[in-house]
Scaffold this motif. Structure first.
Motif, PDB file in Angstrom:
ATOM      1  N   ASP A   1      20.782  12.228 -15.542  1.00 53.67           N
ATOM      2  CA  ASP A   1      20.460  13.520 -16.142  1.00 53.67           C
ATOM      3  C   ASP A   1      21.713  14.343 -16.417  1.00 53.67           C
ATOM      4  N   THR A   2      22.766  14.099 -15.644  1.00 55.78           N
ATOM      5  CA  THR A   2      24.002  14.874 -15.787  1.00 55.78           C
ATOM      6  C   THR A   2      24.911  14.341 -16.890  1.00 55.78           C
ATOM      7  N   HIS A   3      24.508  13.278 -17.566  1.00 51.50           N
ATOM      8  CA  HIS A   3      25.329  12.717 -18.643  1.00 51.50           C
ATOM      9  C   HIS A   3      25.467  13.744 -19.765  1.00 51.50           C
ATOM     10  N   PRO A   4      26.652  13.883 -20.364  1.00 52.28           N
ATOM     11  CA  PRO A   4      26.858  14.908 -21.403  1.00 52.28           C
ATOM     12  C   PRO A   4      26.006  14.732 -22.650  1.00 52.28           C
ATOM     13  N   LEU A   5      25.455  13.542 -22.884  1.00 51.54           N
ATOM     14  CA  LEU A   5      24.642  13.311 -24.070  1.00 51.54           C
ATOM     15  C   LEU A   5      23.141  13.457 -23.803  1.00 51.54           C
ATOM     16  N   SER A   6      22.786  13.940 -22.613  1.00 53.73           N
ATOM     17  CA  SER A   6      21.375  14.140 -22.305  1.00 53.73           C
ATOM     18  C   SER A   6      20.797  15.260 -23.175  1.00 53.73           C
ATOM     19  N   ALA A   7      19.666  14.961 -23.825  1.00 58.99           N
ATOM     20  CA  ALA A   7      18.991  15.951 -24.674  1.00 58.99           C
ATOM     21  C   ALA A   7      17.760  16.538 -23.991  1.00 58.99           C
ATOM     22  N   THR A   8      17.619  16.315 -22.696  1.00 58.04           N
ATOM     23  CA  THR A   8      16.435  16.790 -21.984  1.00 58.04           C
ATOM     24  C   THR A   8      16.252  18.293 -22.127  1.00 58.04           C
ATOM     25  N   ALA A   9      17.349  19.035 -22.012  1.00 57.33           N
ATOM     26  CA  ALA A   9      17.263  20.492 -22.116  1.00 57.33           C
ATOM     27  C   ALA A   9      17.226  20.971 -23.566  1.00 57.33           C
ATOM     28  N   ALA A  10      17.275  20.040 -24.510  1.00 53.95           N
ATOM     29  CA  ALA A  10      17.186  20.383 -25.937  1.00 53.95           C
ATOM     30  C   ALA A  10      16.108  19.522 -26.588  1.00 53.95           C
ATOM     31  N   ARG A  11      15.021  19.296 -25.856  1.00 55.07           N
ATOM     32  CA  ARG A  11      14.001  18.332 -26.274  1.00 55.07           C
ATOM     33  C   ARG A  11      13.387  18.671 -27.631  1.00 55.07           C
ATOM     34  N   SER A  12      13.006  19.904 -27.833  1.00 53.55           N
ATOM     35  CA  SER A  12      12.354  20.285 -29.089  1.00 53.55           C
ATOM     36  C   SER A  12      13.267  20.061 -30.284  1.00 53.55           C
ATOM     37  N   LEU A  13      14.525  20.445 -30.133  1.00 55.04           N
ATOM     38  CA  LEU A  13      15.494  20.229 -31.213  1.00 55.04           C
ATOM     39  C   LEU A  13      15.690  18.745 -31.466  1.00 55.04           C
ATOM     40  N   ALA A  14      15.810  17.963 -30.390  1.00 51.04           N
ATOM     41  CA  ALA A  14      16.112  16.537 -30.521  1.00 51.04           C
ATOM     42  C   ALA A  14      15.009  15.796 -31.258  1.00 51.04           C
ATOM     43  N   ILE A  15      13.752  15.991 -30.841  1.00 52.42           N
ATOM     44  CA  ILE A  15      12.679  15.234 -31.487  1.00 52.42           C
ATOM     45  C   ILE A  15      12.271  15.856 -32.816  1.00 52.42           C
ATOM     46  N   GLY A  16      12.536  17.146 -32.971  1.00 52.32           N
ATOM     47  CA  GLY A  16      12.137  17.811 -34.202  1.00 52.32           C
ATOM     48  C   GLY A  16      13.056  17.546 -35.379  1.00 52.32           C
ATOM     49  N   GLN A  17      14.313  17.174 -35.087  1.00 53.93           N
ATOM     50  CA  GLN A  17      15.280  17.029 -36.170  1.00 53.93           C
ATOM     51  C   GLN A  17      15.907  15.644 -36.270  1.00 53.93           C
ATOM     52  N   CYS A  18      15.642  14.755 -35.325  1.00 59.32           N
ATOM     53  CA  CYS A  18      16.256  13.427 -35.422  1.00 59.32           C
ATOM     54  C   CYS A  18      15.702  12.701 -36.652  1.00 59.32           C
ATOM     55  N   ASP A  19      16.549  11.874 -37.262  1.00 58.74           N
ATOM     56  CA  ASP A  19      16.091  11.121 -38.434  1.00 58.74           C
ATOM     57  C   ASP A  19      15.820   9.659 -38.111  1.00 58.74           C
ATOM     58  N   VAL A  20      16.395   9.156 -37.011  1.00 59.21           N
ATOM     59  CA  VAL A  20      16.119   7.810 -36.517  1.00 59.21           C
ATOM     60  C   VAL A  20      15.958   7.887 -35.004  1.00 59.21           C
ATOM     61  N   ALA A  21      14.862   7.350 -34.484  1.00 57.51           N
ATOM     62  CA  ALA A  21      14.618   7.366 -33.041  1.00 57.51           C
ATOM     63  C   ALA A  21      14.396   5.948 -32.552  1.00 57.51           C
ATOM     64  N   LEU A  22      15.274   5.487 -31.681  1.00 55.53           N
ATOM     65  CA  LEU A  22      15.096   4.206 -31.001  1.00 55.53           C
ATOM     66  C   LEU A  22      14.292   4.471 -29.738  1.00 55.53           C
ATOM     67  N   VAL A  23      13.050   3.987 -29.696  1.00 52.48           N
ATOM     68  CA  VAL A  23      12.144   4.242 -28.574  1.00 52.48           C
ATOM     69  C   VAL A  23      12.009   2.959 -27.763  1.00 52.48           C
ATOM     70  N   VAL A  24      12.461   3.002 -26.520  1.00 54.79           N
ATOM     71  CA  VAL A  24      12.525   1.807 -25.677  1.00 54.79           C
ATOM     72  C   VAL A  24      11.668   1.988 -24.435  1.00 54.79           C
ATOM     73  N   GLY A  25      10.656   1.135 -24.274  1.00 53.82           N
ATOM     74  CA  GLY A  25       9.849   1.185 -23.062  1.00 53.82           C
ATOM     75  C   GLY A  25       9.067   2.476 -22.919  1.00 53.82           C
ATOM     76  N   ALA A  26       8.681   3.056 -24.027  1.00 58.01           N
ATOM     77  CA  ALA A  26       7.859   4.268 -24.021  1.00 58.01           C
ATOM     78  C   ALA A  26       6.881   4.175 -25.179  1.00 58.01           C
ATOM     79  N   ARG A  27       5.659   4.614 -24.941  1.00 57.81           N
ATOM     80  CA  ARG A  27       4.650   4.578 -25.993  1.00 57.81           C
ATOM     81  C   ARG A  27       4.606   5.910 -26.746  1.00 57.81           C
TER      82      ARG A  27
END
Length: 464
Positions: A264-290
């Motif tokens: 969670d402490t990794h600098p590229l974690s988007a957990t605290a920016a979840r809405s922005l991340a999923i709302g604006q990404c153009d390609v999402a690699l989804v691994v082991g999640a439905r």
């Protein structure tokens, strides 16, 4: 002159002993459950064969423990119940395991076959009762069936998408006997049959093409995102995913029980920016999640209508259901390793100054600072943030190995997901895909058994 009948009798093996030995021979090491008629002897015989039995006060909690054990260890959890109401109570853990794609085998005693339909003690059509919740439900109609069905059912729990399976052993079968040599031969034959088929997943016909397309999509994306779930944690994909993130500089977003696959402490974690991340990404690699309710079904308005999904899943039906831009059938760890290999030939990396990375990191930093300001306040009477801050600081003080955090309850769980830090995989257990309440204490027992070197912390509250 009297004849000695003790020796031949001592050489007999009943169905309970055969089941216990078969479970041990198939690799089972722990069994959770409640004993009683007709399975008390099965539990003691299994323990004698090397399967530790953990006794519970009710089958529901035992089932939750067995389910979590399957997730934490990667080996099927075992749940033992009595017939009738015991089986019904066990359905909670059984169905929870299947919903979460965790391997679990429920073994239940059932009424004597000659008395079925006559109102026998705790009589129930347990095959019919369990079928909606399992991958397979099988019944031993004679003692000779037991080893084969034990191996078959255990194998089914982990094949393809993991889940729950059910084995029914009637009381008359548990009391049937055979000789020691017959018992050994049946177990050996079942073990041999289980190794005949290649246990490794078959290579999907379009795997190479999917890997190439995935790598190319990520390479060309302006706003890529890596999303991973508890399936990635289950498959032990943490090293491969961490390498992908570090090599490419792509921000990542874990689902709740995917937390810790990358710290969670990794600098590229988007957990605290979840809405922005999923709302604006153009390609999402989804691994082991439905792409279910936890990820808003991958649909607008939470996601961009133009996002291209690369979906990695062990279940081909799941990919067909979601219809992603690229679907790759395979184990999460293996697929991400292949994507890493493909990228290595034409490497790319988003710099910290890349507009997308900068936007994610800035939003995450701002949100964390806002939350920390709230956490710093000693509110009286306290809100959810005050005790969670104290718990978080105590957990972080524990150092390595990281504790397993069991979290349930609506706000307790949701707020805790933002506050409590997971820096190692498989260190968070919560209500899961079904949003099941009441899992907490069973999960704690499972974590203590599966990870005896770790502290187990239960954070439970409202609705839990």
């Amino acid at each position: 002159m009297a004849t000695d009948t003790a020796a031949p009798a001592a050489m007999k093996v009943d169905g309970s002993a055969l089941a216990g030995r078969a479970l041990a021979a198939a690799g089972a090491r722990h069994m959770f459950g409640v004993v009683g008629i007709p399975v008390t002897s099965l539990a003691s015989r299994a323990a004698a064969a090397g399967v530790r039995f953990l006794a519970f006060r009710n089958e529901q909690s035992a089932g939750y423990a067995a389910a979590a054990y399957g997730f934490l260890t990667g080996s099927p959890g075992l749940l033992l119940t009595v017939s009738g109401p015991g089986c019904v109570h066990g359905l909670a853990g059984l169905s929870h395991a299947t919903a979460n794609a965790w391997p679990l085998l429920m073994v239940s005693g059932s009424c004597s076959q000659p008395d079925a339909g006559r109102g026998d003690f705790q009589e129930l059509d347990q095959i019919a009762a369990t079928k909606p919740f399992v991958k397979i439900a099988v019944k031993a109609t004679t003692i000779a069936d037991i080893p084969r069905l034990v191996f078959q059912a255990l194998a089914a729990t982990v094949s393809g998408r993991p889940g729950g399976c059910y084995l029914d052993i009637p009381s008359d079968v548990l009391h049937q006997t055979l000789t020691e040599s017959e018992a050994a031969a049946l177990i050996d034959a079942a073990a041999a049959d289980s190794t005949k088929s290649d246990s490794s997943p078959p290579k999907h016909k379009s795997l190479d093409e999917g890997i190439e397309k995935a790598a190319e999509l990520l390479r060309r994306a302006e706003r890529p995102l890596v999303v991973f779930g508890k399936g990635a944690a289950y498959s032990r994909a943490e090293d491969a995913i961490r390498k992908l993130v570090d090599t490419t500089g792509i921000p990542f977003l874990p689902t709740p029980m995917g937390k810790g696959v990358v710290p969670d402490t990794h600098p590229l974690s988007a957990t605290a920016a979840r809405s922005l991340a999923i709302g604006q990404c153009d390609v999402a690699l989804v691994v082991g999640a439905r792409l279910n309710w936890l990820l808003h079904f991958g649909e607008p308005p939470k996601w961009s209508k133009d996002v291209k999904f690369i979906l990695v899943d062990v279940c081909e039906e799941e990919i067909e259901l979601r219809k992603p831009h690229v679907g790759i059938v395979g184990d999460a760890k293996r697929v991400v390793e292949l994507i890493n290999r493909e990228i290595k030939d034409q490497p790319f990396c988003l710099a910290p100054s890349h507009p997308w990375v900068e936007a994610i990191t800035k939003k995450a930093r701002d949100n964390v600072l806002k939350m920390e300001a709230q956490l710093a306040k000693d509110v009286v009477p306290f809100n959810f943030l005050t005790p969670l801050r104290i718990i978080r600081d105590a957990i972080l003080a524990e150092g390595n190995p990281a504790p397993v955090v069991v979290s349930e309850g609506a706000n307790t769980m949701d707020v805790g997901r933002a506050v409590l830090v997971q820096n190692e995989p498989r260190t968070r257990l919560d209500a899961g895909t079904w949003g099941t309440m009441g899992v907490g204490l069973g999960f704690c027992v499972a974590a203590a058994v599966a990870a005896p070197d770790r502290l187990v912390v239960a954070v439970e509250g409202d609705s839990g």
